[in-house]
Design a protein around this motif. Structure first.
Motif, short mmCIF file in Angstrom:
data_model
loop_
_atom_site.label_atom_id
_atom_site.label_comp_id
_atom_site.label_asym_id
_atom_site.label_seq_id
_atom_site.Cartn_x
_atom_site.Cartn_y
_atom_site.Cartn_z
N UNK A 1 55.35 46.52 9.68
CA UNK A 1 56.31 47.44 9.06
C UNK A 1 57.44 46.61 8.48
N UNK A 2 57.81 46.94 7.24
CA UNK A 2 58.95 46.29 6.59
C UNK A 2 59.96 47.36 6.21
N UNK A 3 61.22 47.14 6.55
CA UNK A 3 62.30 48.05 6.15
C UNK A 3 63.00 47.43 4.95
N UNK A 4 63.08 48.19 3.85
CA UNK A 4 63.64 47.68 2.60
C UNK A 4 65.10 48.07 2.37
N UNK A 5 65.61 49.06 3.09
CA UNK A 5 67.00 49.47 2.91
C UNK A 5 67.12 50.83 2.24
N UNK A 6 68.20 51.02 1.49
CA UNK A 6 68.55 52.32 0.92
C UNK A 6 67.53 52.75 -0.14
N UNK A 7 67.03 53.98 0.01
CA UNK A 7 66.13 54.59 -0.97
C UNK A 7 66.90 55.63 -1.77
N UNK A 8 67.80 56.37 -1.09
CA UNK A 8 68.59 57.42 -1.73
C UNK A 8 69.86 57.64 -0.93
N UNK A 9 70.91 58.12 -1.58
CA UNK A 9 72.18 58.40 -0.91
C UNK A 9 72.48 59.89 -1.00
N UNK A 10 73.08 60.45 0.06
CA UNK A 10 73.54 61.83 0.05
C UNK A 10 75.05 61.80 -0.21
N UNK A 11 75.46 61.62 -1.39
CA UNK A 11 76.90 61.54 -1.70
C UNK A 11 77.51 60.34 -1.02
N UNK A 12 78.58 60.56 -0.24
CA UNK A 12 79.25 59.44 0.44
C UNK A 12 78.80 59.29 1.89
N UNK A 13 78.00 60.24 2.40
CA UNK A 13 77.55 60.18 3.80
C UNK A 13 76.06 60.39 3.90
N UNK A 14 75.39 59.57 4.68
CA UNK A 14 73.96 59.73 4.92
C UNK A 14 73.11 59.28 3.76
#
Length: 127
Positions: free
Chosen positions: A32-45
């Protein structure tokens, strides 16, 4: 075809108590490889992107992926995969014949920054 090996029981006064059993050799590999941010929910999450790939595995895979924050939702791009989460762990149950590599989305909906999400480890079993 899997080869059954009869378990052997031994007693050693110097060993810690426990029961250990294994049958046959390890089957294939999974990573398993974690690549990081795929999408942002505004400023949180937001949603983090992880991918699993495997070879030499035949059967149903149960994959537990651990993170440094509470996982609110887990998803994949394959509708046949059963995805769930509990605490800081996302669990995926799937046939070894699903799309490979498997794309996984890890949601943080509770207001913490998706930028800080990190994978801390994973383990899997095959049946």
């Amino acid at each position: 075809m899997r080869t059954y090996k009869k378990p052997v029981v031994s007693v050693d006064a110097g060993m810690t108590e426990g029961v250990y059993a294994a049958s046959g050799a390890a089957q294939g590999t999974l990573n398993v490889t974690y690549y990081g941010v795929w999408d942002r929910w505004g400023t949180n999450g937001g949603k983090g992107l992880a991918m699993a790939n495997w070879s030499g595995i035949d059967g149903t895979i149960t994959l537990n992926v651990h993170f440094n924050d509470t996982v609110d939702e887990a998803e994949t791009t394959d509708a046949s995969v059963q995805a769930s989460c509990s605490g800081k762990t996302a669990t995926f149950v799937f046939a070894s014949t699903v799309e490979n590599p498997l794309t996984m989305g890890i949601h943080l909906n509770h207001g913490t920054s998706i930028d800080d999400l990190k994978m801390t480890g994973f383990e899997y079993s095959v049946r």
